[in-house]
Design a protein around this motif. Structure first.
Motif, PDB file in Angstrom:
ATOM      1  N   PRO A 116     -34.831  24.823 -18.119  1.00  0.00           N
ATOM      2  CA  PRO A 116     -35.012  26.280 -18.027  1.00  0.00           C
ATOM      3  C   PRO A 116     -36.257  26.783 -18.769  1.00  0.00           C
ATOM      4  N   ASN A 148     -21.500  27.371 -20.719  1.00  0.00           N
ATOM      5  CA  ASN A 148     -22.244  26.909 -19.539  1.00  0.00           C
ATOM      6  C   ASN A 148     -23.581  27.622 -19.435  1.00  0.00           C
ATOM      7  N   THR A 149     -24.514  27.169 -20.259  1.00  0.00           N
ATOM      8  CA  THR A 149     -25.855  27.742 -20.148  1.00  0.00           C
ATOM      9  C   THR A 149     -26.669  26.840 -19.231  1.00  0.00           C
ATOM     10  N   CYS A 150     -27.321  25.811 -19.792  1.00  0.00           N
ATOM     11  CA  CYS A 150     -28.135  24.914 -18.969  1.00  0.00           C
ATOM     12  C   CYS A 150     -27.266  23.789 -18.388  1.00  0.00           C
ATOM     13  N   ASP A 151     -27.808  23.103 -17.396  1.00  0.00           N
ATOM     14  CA  ASP A 151     -27.106  21.955 -16.800  1.00  0.00           C
ATOM     15  C   ASP A 151     -26.758  20.910 -17.853  1.00  0.00           C
ATOM     16  N   GLY A 152     -27.708  20.670 -18.752  1.00  0.00           N
ATOM     17  CA  GLY A 152     -27.498  19.620 -19.744  1.00  0.00           C
ATOM     18  C   GLY A 152     -26.297  19.896 -20.619  1.00  0.00           C
ATOM     19  N   GLN A 157     -30.220  16.429 -13.633  1.00  0.00           N
ATOM     20  CA  GLN A 157     -29.254  16.345 -14.731  1.00  0.00           C
ATOM     21  C   GLN A 157     -27.800  16.380 -14.265  1.00  0.00           C
ATOM     22  N   LYS A 201     -23.876  22.232 -20.054  1.00  0.00           N
ATOM     23  CA  LYS A 201     -22.694  22.412 -19.198  1.00  0.00           C
ATOM     24  C   LYS A 201     -22.042  21.071 -18.848  1.00  0.00           C
ATOM     25  N   LYS A 202     -22.838  20.130 -18.394  1.00  0.00           N
ATOM     26  CA  LYS A 202     -22.258  18.865 -17.953  1.00  0.00           C
ATOM     27  C   LYS A 202     -21.909  17.955 -19.129  1.00  0.00           C
ATOM     28  N   MET A 204     -25.691  13.226 -15.245  1.00  0.00           N
ATOM     29  CA  MET A 204     -24.644  13.428 -16.255  1.00  0.00           C
ATOM     30  C   MET A 204     -23.289  12.946 -15.747  1.00  0.00           C
ATOM     31  N   ALA A 240     -33.447  31.779 -20.768  1.00  0.00           N
ATOM     32  CA  ALA A 240     -34.074  31.239 -19.554  1.00  0.00           C
ATOM     33  C   ALA A 240     -33.063  30.703 -18.551  1.00  0.00           C
ATOM     34  N   VAL A 241     -31.792  30.636 -18.891  1.00  0.00           N
ATOM     35  CA  VAL A 241     -30.823  30.203 -17.879  1.00  0.00           C
ATOM     36  C   VAL A 241     -30.604  31.294 -16.834  1.00  0.00           C
ATOM     37  N   PHE A 242     -31.000  32.529 -17.131  1.00  0.00           N
ATOM     38  CA  PHE A 242     -30.872  33.586 -16.126  1.00  0.00           C
ATOM     39  C   PHE A 242     -32.041  33.529 -15.148  1.00  0.00           C
ATOM     40  N   LYS A 295     -32.786  26.554  -9.432  1.00  0.00           N
ATOM     41  CA  LYS A 295     -32.641  27.962  -9.827  1.00  0.00           C
ATOM     42  C   LYS A 295     -33.940  28.523 -10.396  1.00  0.00           C
ATOM     43  N   ASP A 343     -30.381  23.852 -12.618  1.00  0.00           N
ATOM     44  CA  ASP A 343     -31.440  24.561 -13.341  1.00  0.00           C
ATOM     45  C   ASP A 343     -32.784  24.417 -12.638  1.00  0.00           C
ATOM     46  N   ASP A 345     -17.571  30.123 -19.815  1.00  0.00           N
ATOM     47  CA  ASP A 345     -18.443  30.172 -18.643  1.00  0.00           C
ATOM     48  C   ASP A 345     -19.435  31.321 -18.803  1.00  0.00           C
ATOM     49  N   LEU A 346     -20.615  31.159 -18.238  1.00  0.00           N
ATOM     50  CA  LEU A 346     -21.623  32.218 -18.306  1.00  0.00           C
ATOM     51  C   LEU A 346     -22.233  32.420 -16.928  1.00  0.00           C
ATOM     52  N   PRO A 347     -22.659  33.649 -16.632  1.00  0.00           N
ATOM     53  CA  PRO A 347     -23.324  33.889 -15.349  1.00  0.00           C
ATOM     54  C   PRO A 347     -24.757  33.381 -15.367  1.00  0.00           C
ATOM     55  N   GLN A 348     -25.361  33.344 -14.168  1.00  0.00           N
ATOM     56  CA  GLN A 348     -26.742  32.899 -14.048  1.00  0.00           C
ATOM     57  C   GLN A 348     -27.658  34.021 -13.583  1.00  0.00           C
TER      58      GLN A 348
END
Lengths: 425, 425
Positions: free
Chosen positions: A379, A143-147, B378, A149-150, B382, A345-347, B149, B146, A166-169
């Protein structure tokens, strides 16, 4: 590639006709872009060979290994800890992306406003042309970017073996705890998949192997600081790309071998372009095989690329895993700490990336930065504007490029790059 | 709106000329879209008044309250717990979005591929026309998609008082712990801002006030199940939109008042459109004031909208906060539990949303669903494809619309909606 692998490809369920077409296009592109380069180091011969067999002999190695119980794990992201995979005597490989494929099938399952990298990965799957995906015993999404992840929700309906991490933001204490919990869960999943317990000894081995690969790449990166540049940006990118597919130990040896040659070149004042050639740094989205468009445009316009601030480059490899102790917990914690530093850049916020770009530009004596954004990659496109402002305030000119895997904009890109180079002169 | 508020607007730092233009356009649009409707309930008079004074008297209330120490907190998301804000005797307001504004300034700080909602929020800020943002003592951003955020990093350079709330992406135990930690942190931040300690008694009051608002809306939603529909989708959406701006207690009373009237209508067989008018459900992205384009297109094409599965609608309001005890910890846990259930598309996976859409369609006897996706959003774009497949497999036709705040596609949307309605007939 030779048809000697046809039976294997059929066995993996590839669409042979489509796959043949793909290999033809890849081979032609490789010849045009890489083999035509002047003053290439001899050590690139190894990487030429790897690329020519990237769907052939390398897949055969994986398949032969599978027959002996060695599992294959495929991933799309540098947050998947290779140390853990190697510790379980499994192989981590990057999955195919980097070129448009089966676009009409992709458009049925993903929105048009999806980045080229994700669309491409789906295209390779739907078009049945990625032997890495088809030979993988486990595919790891994250689960990095929305694209991404979804879209994994849909990918999970197309493959039988998707594991989502899963990854933190935010780099908060809760964020770090999540990453640690997820790496522990991943370790267990890898143990289950492989039937091998990851002991302290095995994990120490995994850390050693992966760190050695990174250290070889660090050696390569540093040599690119020389002027004249001893290796082209295209070839250095290729080596970074190959690091996602090749056997890590063999890869490490091959990188050191070419580094020996590059050191001799530097001592002799030799390079791939004359001293004083404009030097550029890439920063932004990853460039996966065979996405060589932008470096090709840049280096055929009279510049040389001296570094990649990218997941396929230094963002992915800059840090080592450095345990404080030799027990399992210390090593797992060191792995968490190592990946925690990745300035993706997802952070939010992500100030380290700006500092890293500046540092790389200084280290490699880049006169300008090209920010490479994949269309619809929110991101990196979002970070591009403040990054550009920050770099230009420090006197470092930035060319911001948003593109995809299509070749329609090559001439336009060339015009923009040439104008940028004129401005630097 | 009268110029009696000019001094206040100037004091807030609004661009008066631009703001006048905005109010003119809003007023004209409101007249054309809302006041022209047939058989409107009389209770809509109150909401007409609120809308006519949404930048006037309501802002004066906020400003007067500020003079007496009552703080204003602005937000963009239904994950910001209003209970906590009300408990500290502060006011939570939605920030302006829903219309394109100052687009040339926005293009300088955000990528073009950013969704209309985010661009609009920046446009209202850069164009200095959002009195809610300018009167807010704290602006709460939240790490949902994203786009939001990453754009908060830039928003933080434009406003002095941005507070960013982190959110999980997966409904795991770690995810819930993160939400709980973030709500605790938010509670502390609100206490600091207001100088008021949030005691159990105060929080019980906050929960009561906000639950009452939700219960009033639940009553309204249920009445829309009647055929003929007693209220238009436009007016019901407006009530949902007003819930983000109005005083919660006064709003609750006004919703109950119109519900009394709607009950009488239903008993008398009265409605806004004849019995048998095609009934549609909206599902997808939020529609903020003054984004009335799609319901206007739908309802002027001979259908009636009977529900909104949206943050400005039932996704935002369906659940109540239900503490198991009256101590602070129980109440905070109930708040976490309540928001944890929100089936926002930023979560992966997000199966509850599909069930919720089906349930709403059944409850309100919708014959079809319009999935409303904001271009470049997204997460919802999605989810649209698998949701469409799932609903259509269950016999519920879906029209998938991706659009923005521009009016250029109104005729095209009308054509598509009419064709969809013909198909339903």
């Amino acid at each position: 590639m030779a048809s000697e692998h046809e039976a294997m490809w059929r066995e993996l369920g590839l669409d042979l006709a489509a796959h043949d077409q793909l290999l033809q296009v890849l081979g032609d592109g490789y010849g045009q872009i890489f083999l035509s380069q002047q003053e290439r180091p001899e050590g690139m011969e190894y990487f030429n060979f790897v690329m020519s067999e990237v769907h052939g002999l390398r897949i055969k190695e994986l398949v032969d290994g599978k027959a002996e119980g060695k599992k294959v794990i495929g991933s799309f992201c540098v947050f998947v800890p290779e140390e853990i995979v190697v510790a379980a005597d499994a192989t981590l490989v990057g999955l195919c992306t980097g070129a448009d494929f089966a676009t009409e099938l992709v458009d049925q399952v993903l929105p048009r406003n999806t980045c080229a990298l994700i669309k491409s990965a789906f295209g390779f799957k739907l078009g049945k042309v990625c032997p890495y995906m088809e030979s993988a015993d486990m595919i790891v999404g994250e689960n990095t970017c929305d694209g991404k992840k979804k879209s994994y929700e849909t990918l999970g309906t197309l493959v039988p073996n998707l594991y989502v991490m899963d990854l933190p933001q935010v780099k908060s204490s809760e964020g770090r705890a999540l990453l640690a919990a997820e790496y522990e869960r991943f370790k267990q999943a890898v143990e289950e998949l492989t039937g091998k317990e990851i002991t302290a000894e095995r994990l120490a081995h995994g850390i050693q192997v992966v760190n050695a690969k990174r250290e070889a790449l660090h050696r390569l990166y540093k040599l690119r600081a020389a002027d004249p540049a001893p290796i082209s940006g295209l070839d250095a990118l290729l080596i970074n790309q190959v690091s996602f597919y090749d056997d890590p130990v063999r890869f490490t040896q091959s990188v050191h071998k070419i580094c020996d040659e590059l050191e001799a070149r530097i001592a002799a004042g030799q390079g791939v372009a004359p001293q004083g050639t404009p030097r550029l740094l890439f920063s932004g989205c990853p460039m996966a095989v065979p996405n060589w468009k932008l470096p090709w445009v840049v280096e055929s316009s009279g510049a040389v690329v001296v570094g990649e601030e990218s997941c396929v480059g230094e963002r992915g490899t800059r840090n080592l895993t450095e345990p404080q102790g030799q027990d399992l917990a210390s090593m797992m914690d060191a792995i968490v700490e190592r990946y925690w530093k990745i300035d993706c850049a997802v952070f939010t916020p992500n100030p380290d990336r700006q500092e890293h770009v500046k540092q790389m530009a200084a280290d490699y004596k880049a006169q300008g930065v090209i920010h490479y954004g994949l269309q619809f990659c929110q991101p990196y496109q979002m970070e591009a504007l403040p990054l550009e402002k920050n770099l230009e305030a420090g006197g470092l000119p930035v060319l911001r490029v948003d593109t995809d895997y299509g070749m329609e904009d090559v001439e336009q890109l060339k015009t923009r790059v040439e104008a940028f180079l004129e401005m630097l002169a």
